[in-house]
Scaffold this motif. Structure first.
Motif, PDB file in Angstrom:
ATOM      1  N   PHE A 119       0.768  -1.051   0.107  1.00 11.08           N
ATOM      2  CA  PHE A 119      -0.026   0.078   0.082  1.00 11.08           C
ATOM      3  C   PHE A 119       0.883   1.251   0.071  1.00 11.08           C
ATOM      4  O   PHE A 119       2.007   1.305   0.446  1.00 11.08           O
ATOM      5  N   ALA A 120       0.303   2.318  -0.488  1.00  7.69           N
ATOM      6  CA  ALA A 120       1.090   3.620  -0.414  1.00  7.69           C
ATOM      7  C   ALA A 120       1.252   3.941   0.831  1.00  7.69           C
ATOM      8  O   ALA A 120       2.526   4.943   1.032  1.00  7.69           O
ATOM      9  N   ASN A 121       0.350   3.817   1.833  1.00  8.87           N
ATOM     10  CA  ASN A 121       0.563   4.339   3.193  1.00  8.87           C
ATOM     11  C   ASN A 121       0.663   3.170   4.108  1.00  8.87           C
ATOM     12  O   ASN A 121      -0.297   2.391   4.345  1.00  8.87           O
ATOM     13  N   ARG A 122       1.653   3.065   4.957  1.00  7.42           N
ATOM     14  CA  ARG A 122       2.093   1.985   5.727  1.00  7.42           C
ATOM     15  C   ARG A 122       0.898   1.962   6.963  1.00  7.42           C
ATOM     16  O   ARG A 122       0.653   0.846   7.257  1.00  7.42           O
ATOM     17  N   ALA A 123       0.992   2.965   7.250  1.00  5.74           N
ATOM     18  CA  ALA A 123      -0.332   3.132   8.422  1.00  5.74           C
ATOM     19  C   ALA A 123      -1.598   2.439   7.971  1.00  5.74           C
ATOM     20  O   ALA A 123      -2.296   1.971   8.731  1.00  5.74           O
ATOM     21  N   GLU A 124      -2.018   2.875   6.636  1.00  8.81           N
ATOM     22  CA  GLU A 124      -3.288   2.321   6.290  1.00  8.81           C
ATOM     23  C   GLU A 124      -3.270   0.850   6.253  1.00  8.81           C
ATOM     24  O   GLU A 124      -4.280   0.247   6.396  1.00  8.81           O
TER      25      GLU A 124
END
Lengths: 363, 471
Positions: free
Chosen positions: A284-289
């Motif tokens: 994913f583009a955002n690891r937190a997501e």
């Protein structure tokens, strides 16, 4: 400069929003005296004309509601492509009467056709499913992804699958074709019907979005994000082709997770939330997501996650959930991995959960 | 060179050289400076009006006041000392250097049109406040031209030397074309094998590094192309002479990310500078939602002057960095913690071409290692690594006065920040882009701002308070 950056970014914040909205229109048509709605969009309407309905199934079992106009024809030919080979059609007028259905001879294993008489002005509920779709016994399915430019050679994979009579369907985790054009998708489907004895239920990959943001995929295959139940095991596929889940899709997924909190649940998507090779960053583009997503799936008791996008085989865990990447459909393979074209055979049951995942090499 | 001159010119040249040799060094420097002082740039506010022994006489032109100061500085040099050595330390010779170089930099085809403005090394730091040191006078600079600027955007973003070339600066054009070619070559050298190997886990790290090195070189040359032709419109900045030992920061951060509930953050920060060591700490706290990010660490200067003693430096440096990260996501139900190490370097672009004076390129490369802890009965023992890579092109703000800072357009490859990576048709491979600036506006106060766009839009504005340092 900030404003320019903001404008540029606004297009990247919800790139999957249009597809999520478009999903809600899949399985709906109004033509030839019939208004049709496939529940949960589990089949795409390929054609609807007076006396003739053709669907492309994207689930082993689905239902549809048809409302016939007062002057609609009474004799209908209902064709379901990409159907379970033993699928049956049940047509029931709302309020009780089960209508007579005549099954027509099958030319291809996954193309089913029936003649049915539909009373004008009636509301009819169609159910297309194999007889055992509500059983609880374990079963076997195939996980595959990333055929892309190897479409001309995909028949090898279907031929290998034909050696195992026990697999019921293919769960495909995106990138059916190289660019997602209508021509490529039609070729994919014709090769599937010609070579495979089992249907293929898919979500889209980023390559499908290369052509008009996957409009052809929506029309020819169906929803990018959907959920179905087979033998009391829930399968949810979600559109992660932009390295994110659109909030609309995430909300849908939350509903599916809650619906199967106590049952077996398989979740599949194209781009994996977390790439096991972190330096590569193919997730994913955002690891937190991605952490939020896998944590949510883990808390809701998901049994198995299946991914594509990376053209190799990986077995790992995300937030403790068994996870597999099986991008062995033939697209430019990851070298030095010793795997090559492959698919997974998954044994799962409603009561047992995940039983076994096996790697099957094609070449 | 001389032998190519016609006889009359040769005689004039020899006469001129004899006069130069006969004059004392001070007089030579003064002459050169006075020559420069006639230039329009020298009338700027940068030139201090105070002389070594008092305030310049009323009505004294700033340039003359400066001249008086420089002359006075030189006069105070110890009798018998090597005048050349003493002069080389004096700002006036900074100017003289520029002046003599400016002769070379007359707009000749294929030659630099603007000379570097190296830091002056003023004589006796006790004479002038370090924060308000005299500046080297600017060399004659090419005039601003619209056409090269327009061409540097289109098609200049594809042909990176085009802008300077149209402006008649062949030297810069050649350098930028070479940089662009190098960048494209590296991109090809990395990207083609990545595609052919299917981004193999065995080879991805070095290939990625080569590709990103190419992307950064390409990006830097593209922005340098633009800078080279726009910079004549303003006085280029220069690296600060010194930075305070401690800076405290308080601000507000806004995040617009459809994947998260948070939006508003309190932003806190602190920087402490020692000899070669720099310690940093930041915290971002969403008061309502509870999201909290704390990042602590610092850098050790491997090459270049420490930030508290940048005098005499062109602003190039290389740091080794290490940070620890803690980030709590209460709504999403997890916490991430880890460490990261890397190298970060800044390169004064004047080394590439004098036309790029006042600008710099910055690149960092590193890796992070993180673990996730999930709320509830969720067990995850994975260690997640990540490639950290940034590159940017920036300009220094200020020219030796109290205004000290920089601004930079940058790309950040990391995916664990608030901006995340771009959600594109390639999945989540591409990182985020941003523009940030940080400057002390007075000796004590400054501002920092950052706008970043990846999968989310992040904006941050902070007030800086500088503690300590030289008066």
């Amino acid at each position: 400069m900030g404003a320019v950056l903001a404008l540029l970014a606004s297009g990247c914040m919800r790139p999957a929003e249009n597809r999520a909205v478009r999903d809600s229109k899949v399985g709906r048509a109004d033509s030839g005296g019939m208004s049709l709605e496939v529940e949960d969009g589990l089949a795409a309407v390929r054609s609807l004309a007076a006396g003739e309905l053709t669907l492309w199934g994207n689930a082993p079992a689905f239902t549809a509601r048809a409302t016939l106009s007062g002057d609609a024809r009474s004799d209908w030919l209902v064709t379901v492509r990409n159907a379970m080979p033993d699928a049956e059609l049940v047509a029931q007028v709302e309020g009780g009467e089960v209508l007579a259905v005549e099954a027509l001879p099958q030319a291809l294993p996954t193309v089913k056709a029936w003649r049915v008489g539909l009373p004008a002005g009636a509301k009819v509920r169609f159910t297309v499913a194999p007889p055992d779709w509500q059983a609880r016994e374990p079963f076997r399915f195939v996980s595959l992804a990333d055929v892309q430019e190897a479409l001309p050679r995909v028949g090898d994979i279907y031929a290998r699958m034909r050696q195992d009579d026990s697999v019921r369907f293919i769960l495909f985790s995106g990138d059916l074709t190289e660019t997602g054009s209508q021509e490529e998708l039609l070729e994919f489907q014709s090769r599937l019907e010609a070579g495979s004895r089992i249907p293929l239920y898919a979500t889209l990959g980023n390559h499908e979005t290369f052509s008009n943001d996957a409009e052809a995929y929506s029309a020819l295959v169906g929803r990018g994000s959907q959920s179905f139940v087979f033998r009391n095991v829930r399968f949810s596929v979600v559109d992660s082709s932009n390295g994110t889940l659109d909030p609309v899709v995430e909300e849908q997924l939350e509903g599916w997770l809650a619906a199967s909190r106590d049952g077996a649940h398989v979740v599949s998507m194209h781009v994996p939330p977390q790439d096991p090779v972190g330096l590569r960053g193919g997730g994913f583009a955002n690891r937190a997501e991605s952490a939020g997503l896998v944590g949510k799936m883990a808390r809701e008791g998901v049994d198995l996650t299946l991914y594509g996008h990376i053209h190799s085989y990986y077995s790992f865990t995300n937030a403790g959930i068994p996870a597999f990447i099986s991008g062995g459909g033939g697209a430019i393979p990851e070298t030095f991995d010793g795997v090559g074209r492959h698919y997974l055979v998954v044994d799962i049951g409603a009561d047992d959960g995940l039983r076994e995942v096996s790697l099957v090499r094609v070449d | 060179m001389v032998s190519e001159l016609p006889p009359r010119s040769r005689r004039a040249w020899l006469m001129f050289m004899w006069v130069l040799i006969a004059l004392p060094p001070t007089a030579r420097a003064q002459s050169a400076f006075e020559l420069l002082a006639r230039g329009p740039e020298l009338g700027g506010l940068d030139v201090p009006r105070a002389t070594a022994d008092g305030v310049a006489g009323e009505g004294t032109p700033p340039a003359l006041a400066s001249t008086a100061l420089f002359a006075a500085s030189e006069v105070t040099a110890a009798p018998g000392s090597d005048s050349r050595a003493s002069a080389s330390d004096a700002p006036v010779l900074g100017g003289a250097d520029v002046a003599s170089s400016a002769g070379e930099s007359a707009p000749l085809s294929g030659a630099p049109s603007v000379m570097p403005a190296p830091h002056p090394a003023p004589p006796g730091a006790d004479v002038l406040s370090p924060g308000q040191a005299p500046l080297p006078p600017l060399a004659p600079r090419p005039s601003f031209q619209v056409m090269p600027v327009a061409a540097s955007v289109l098609p200049g973003l594809l042909f990176h030397g085009l802008g300077p070339w149209l402006a008649g600066d062949g030297h810069t054009a050649k350098r930028l074309f070479a940089l662009e070619g190098t960048g494209l070559g590296l991109i090809g050298l990395g990207l083609v094998p990545i595609a052919l190997t299917g981004a193999s886990r065995r080879t991805i790290a070095p290939l990625y590094a080569v590709t990103l090195a190419g992307v950064s070189t390409f990006g830097i040359s593209a922005l340098a192309n633009l800078y080279a032709v726009t910079s004549p419109a303003f006085d280029p900045g220069m690296p600060p002479l010194t930075l305070p030992p401690l800076e405290l920061e308080l601000g507000y951060q806004y995040v617009n990310d459809p994947a998260f509930d948070y939006s508003h953050f309190v932003s806190l920060g602190a920087q402490a500078r020692f000899e070669s060591l720099r310690l940093e700490g930041t915290a971002r706290i969403a008061p309502g939602e509870g999201n909290t990010q704390v990042r602590l660490g610092g850098g050790y200067r491997l090459l270049g002057n420490p930030e508290r003693a940048l005098r005499g430096s062109d602003g190039s440096w290389l740091d080794a960095e290490a940070f620890g990260l803690f980030h709590r996501f209460p709504t999403e139900g997890f916490t991430v913690a880890g460490a990261e190490v890397g190298l970060r370097g800044r390169y004064a672009m004047v080394r590439v071409s004098p036309a790029l004076a006042g600008s710099f390129a910055e690149v960092s490369l590193g890796a992070s290692f993180q673990g996730y802890s999930y709320m509830g009965a969720v067990d995850d023992g994975n260690l997640h690594d990540q490639l950290l890579f940034t590159f940017g092109y920036g300009v220094w703000l200020g020219r030796g006065g109290p205004v000290r800072g920089d601004a930079m357009l940058y790309y950040d490859h990391r995916k664990d920040g608030f901006a995340g990576g771009s959600r594109s048709r390639a999945g989540g491979v591409v990182g985020s882009f941003g523009l940030r600036g940080r400057a002390l506006l007075t000796e004590d106060w400054g501002v920092a701002a950052d706008v970043q766009a990846g999968g989310a839009i992040v904006g941050r504005l902070s007030l800086i308070y500088a503690v300590g340092g030289e008066p």
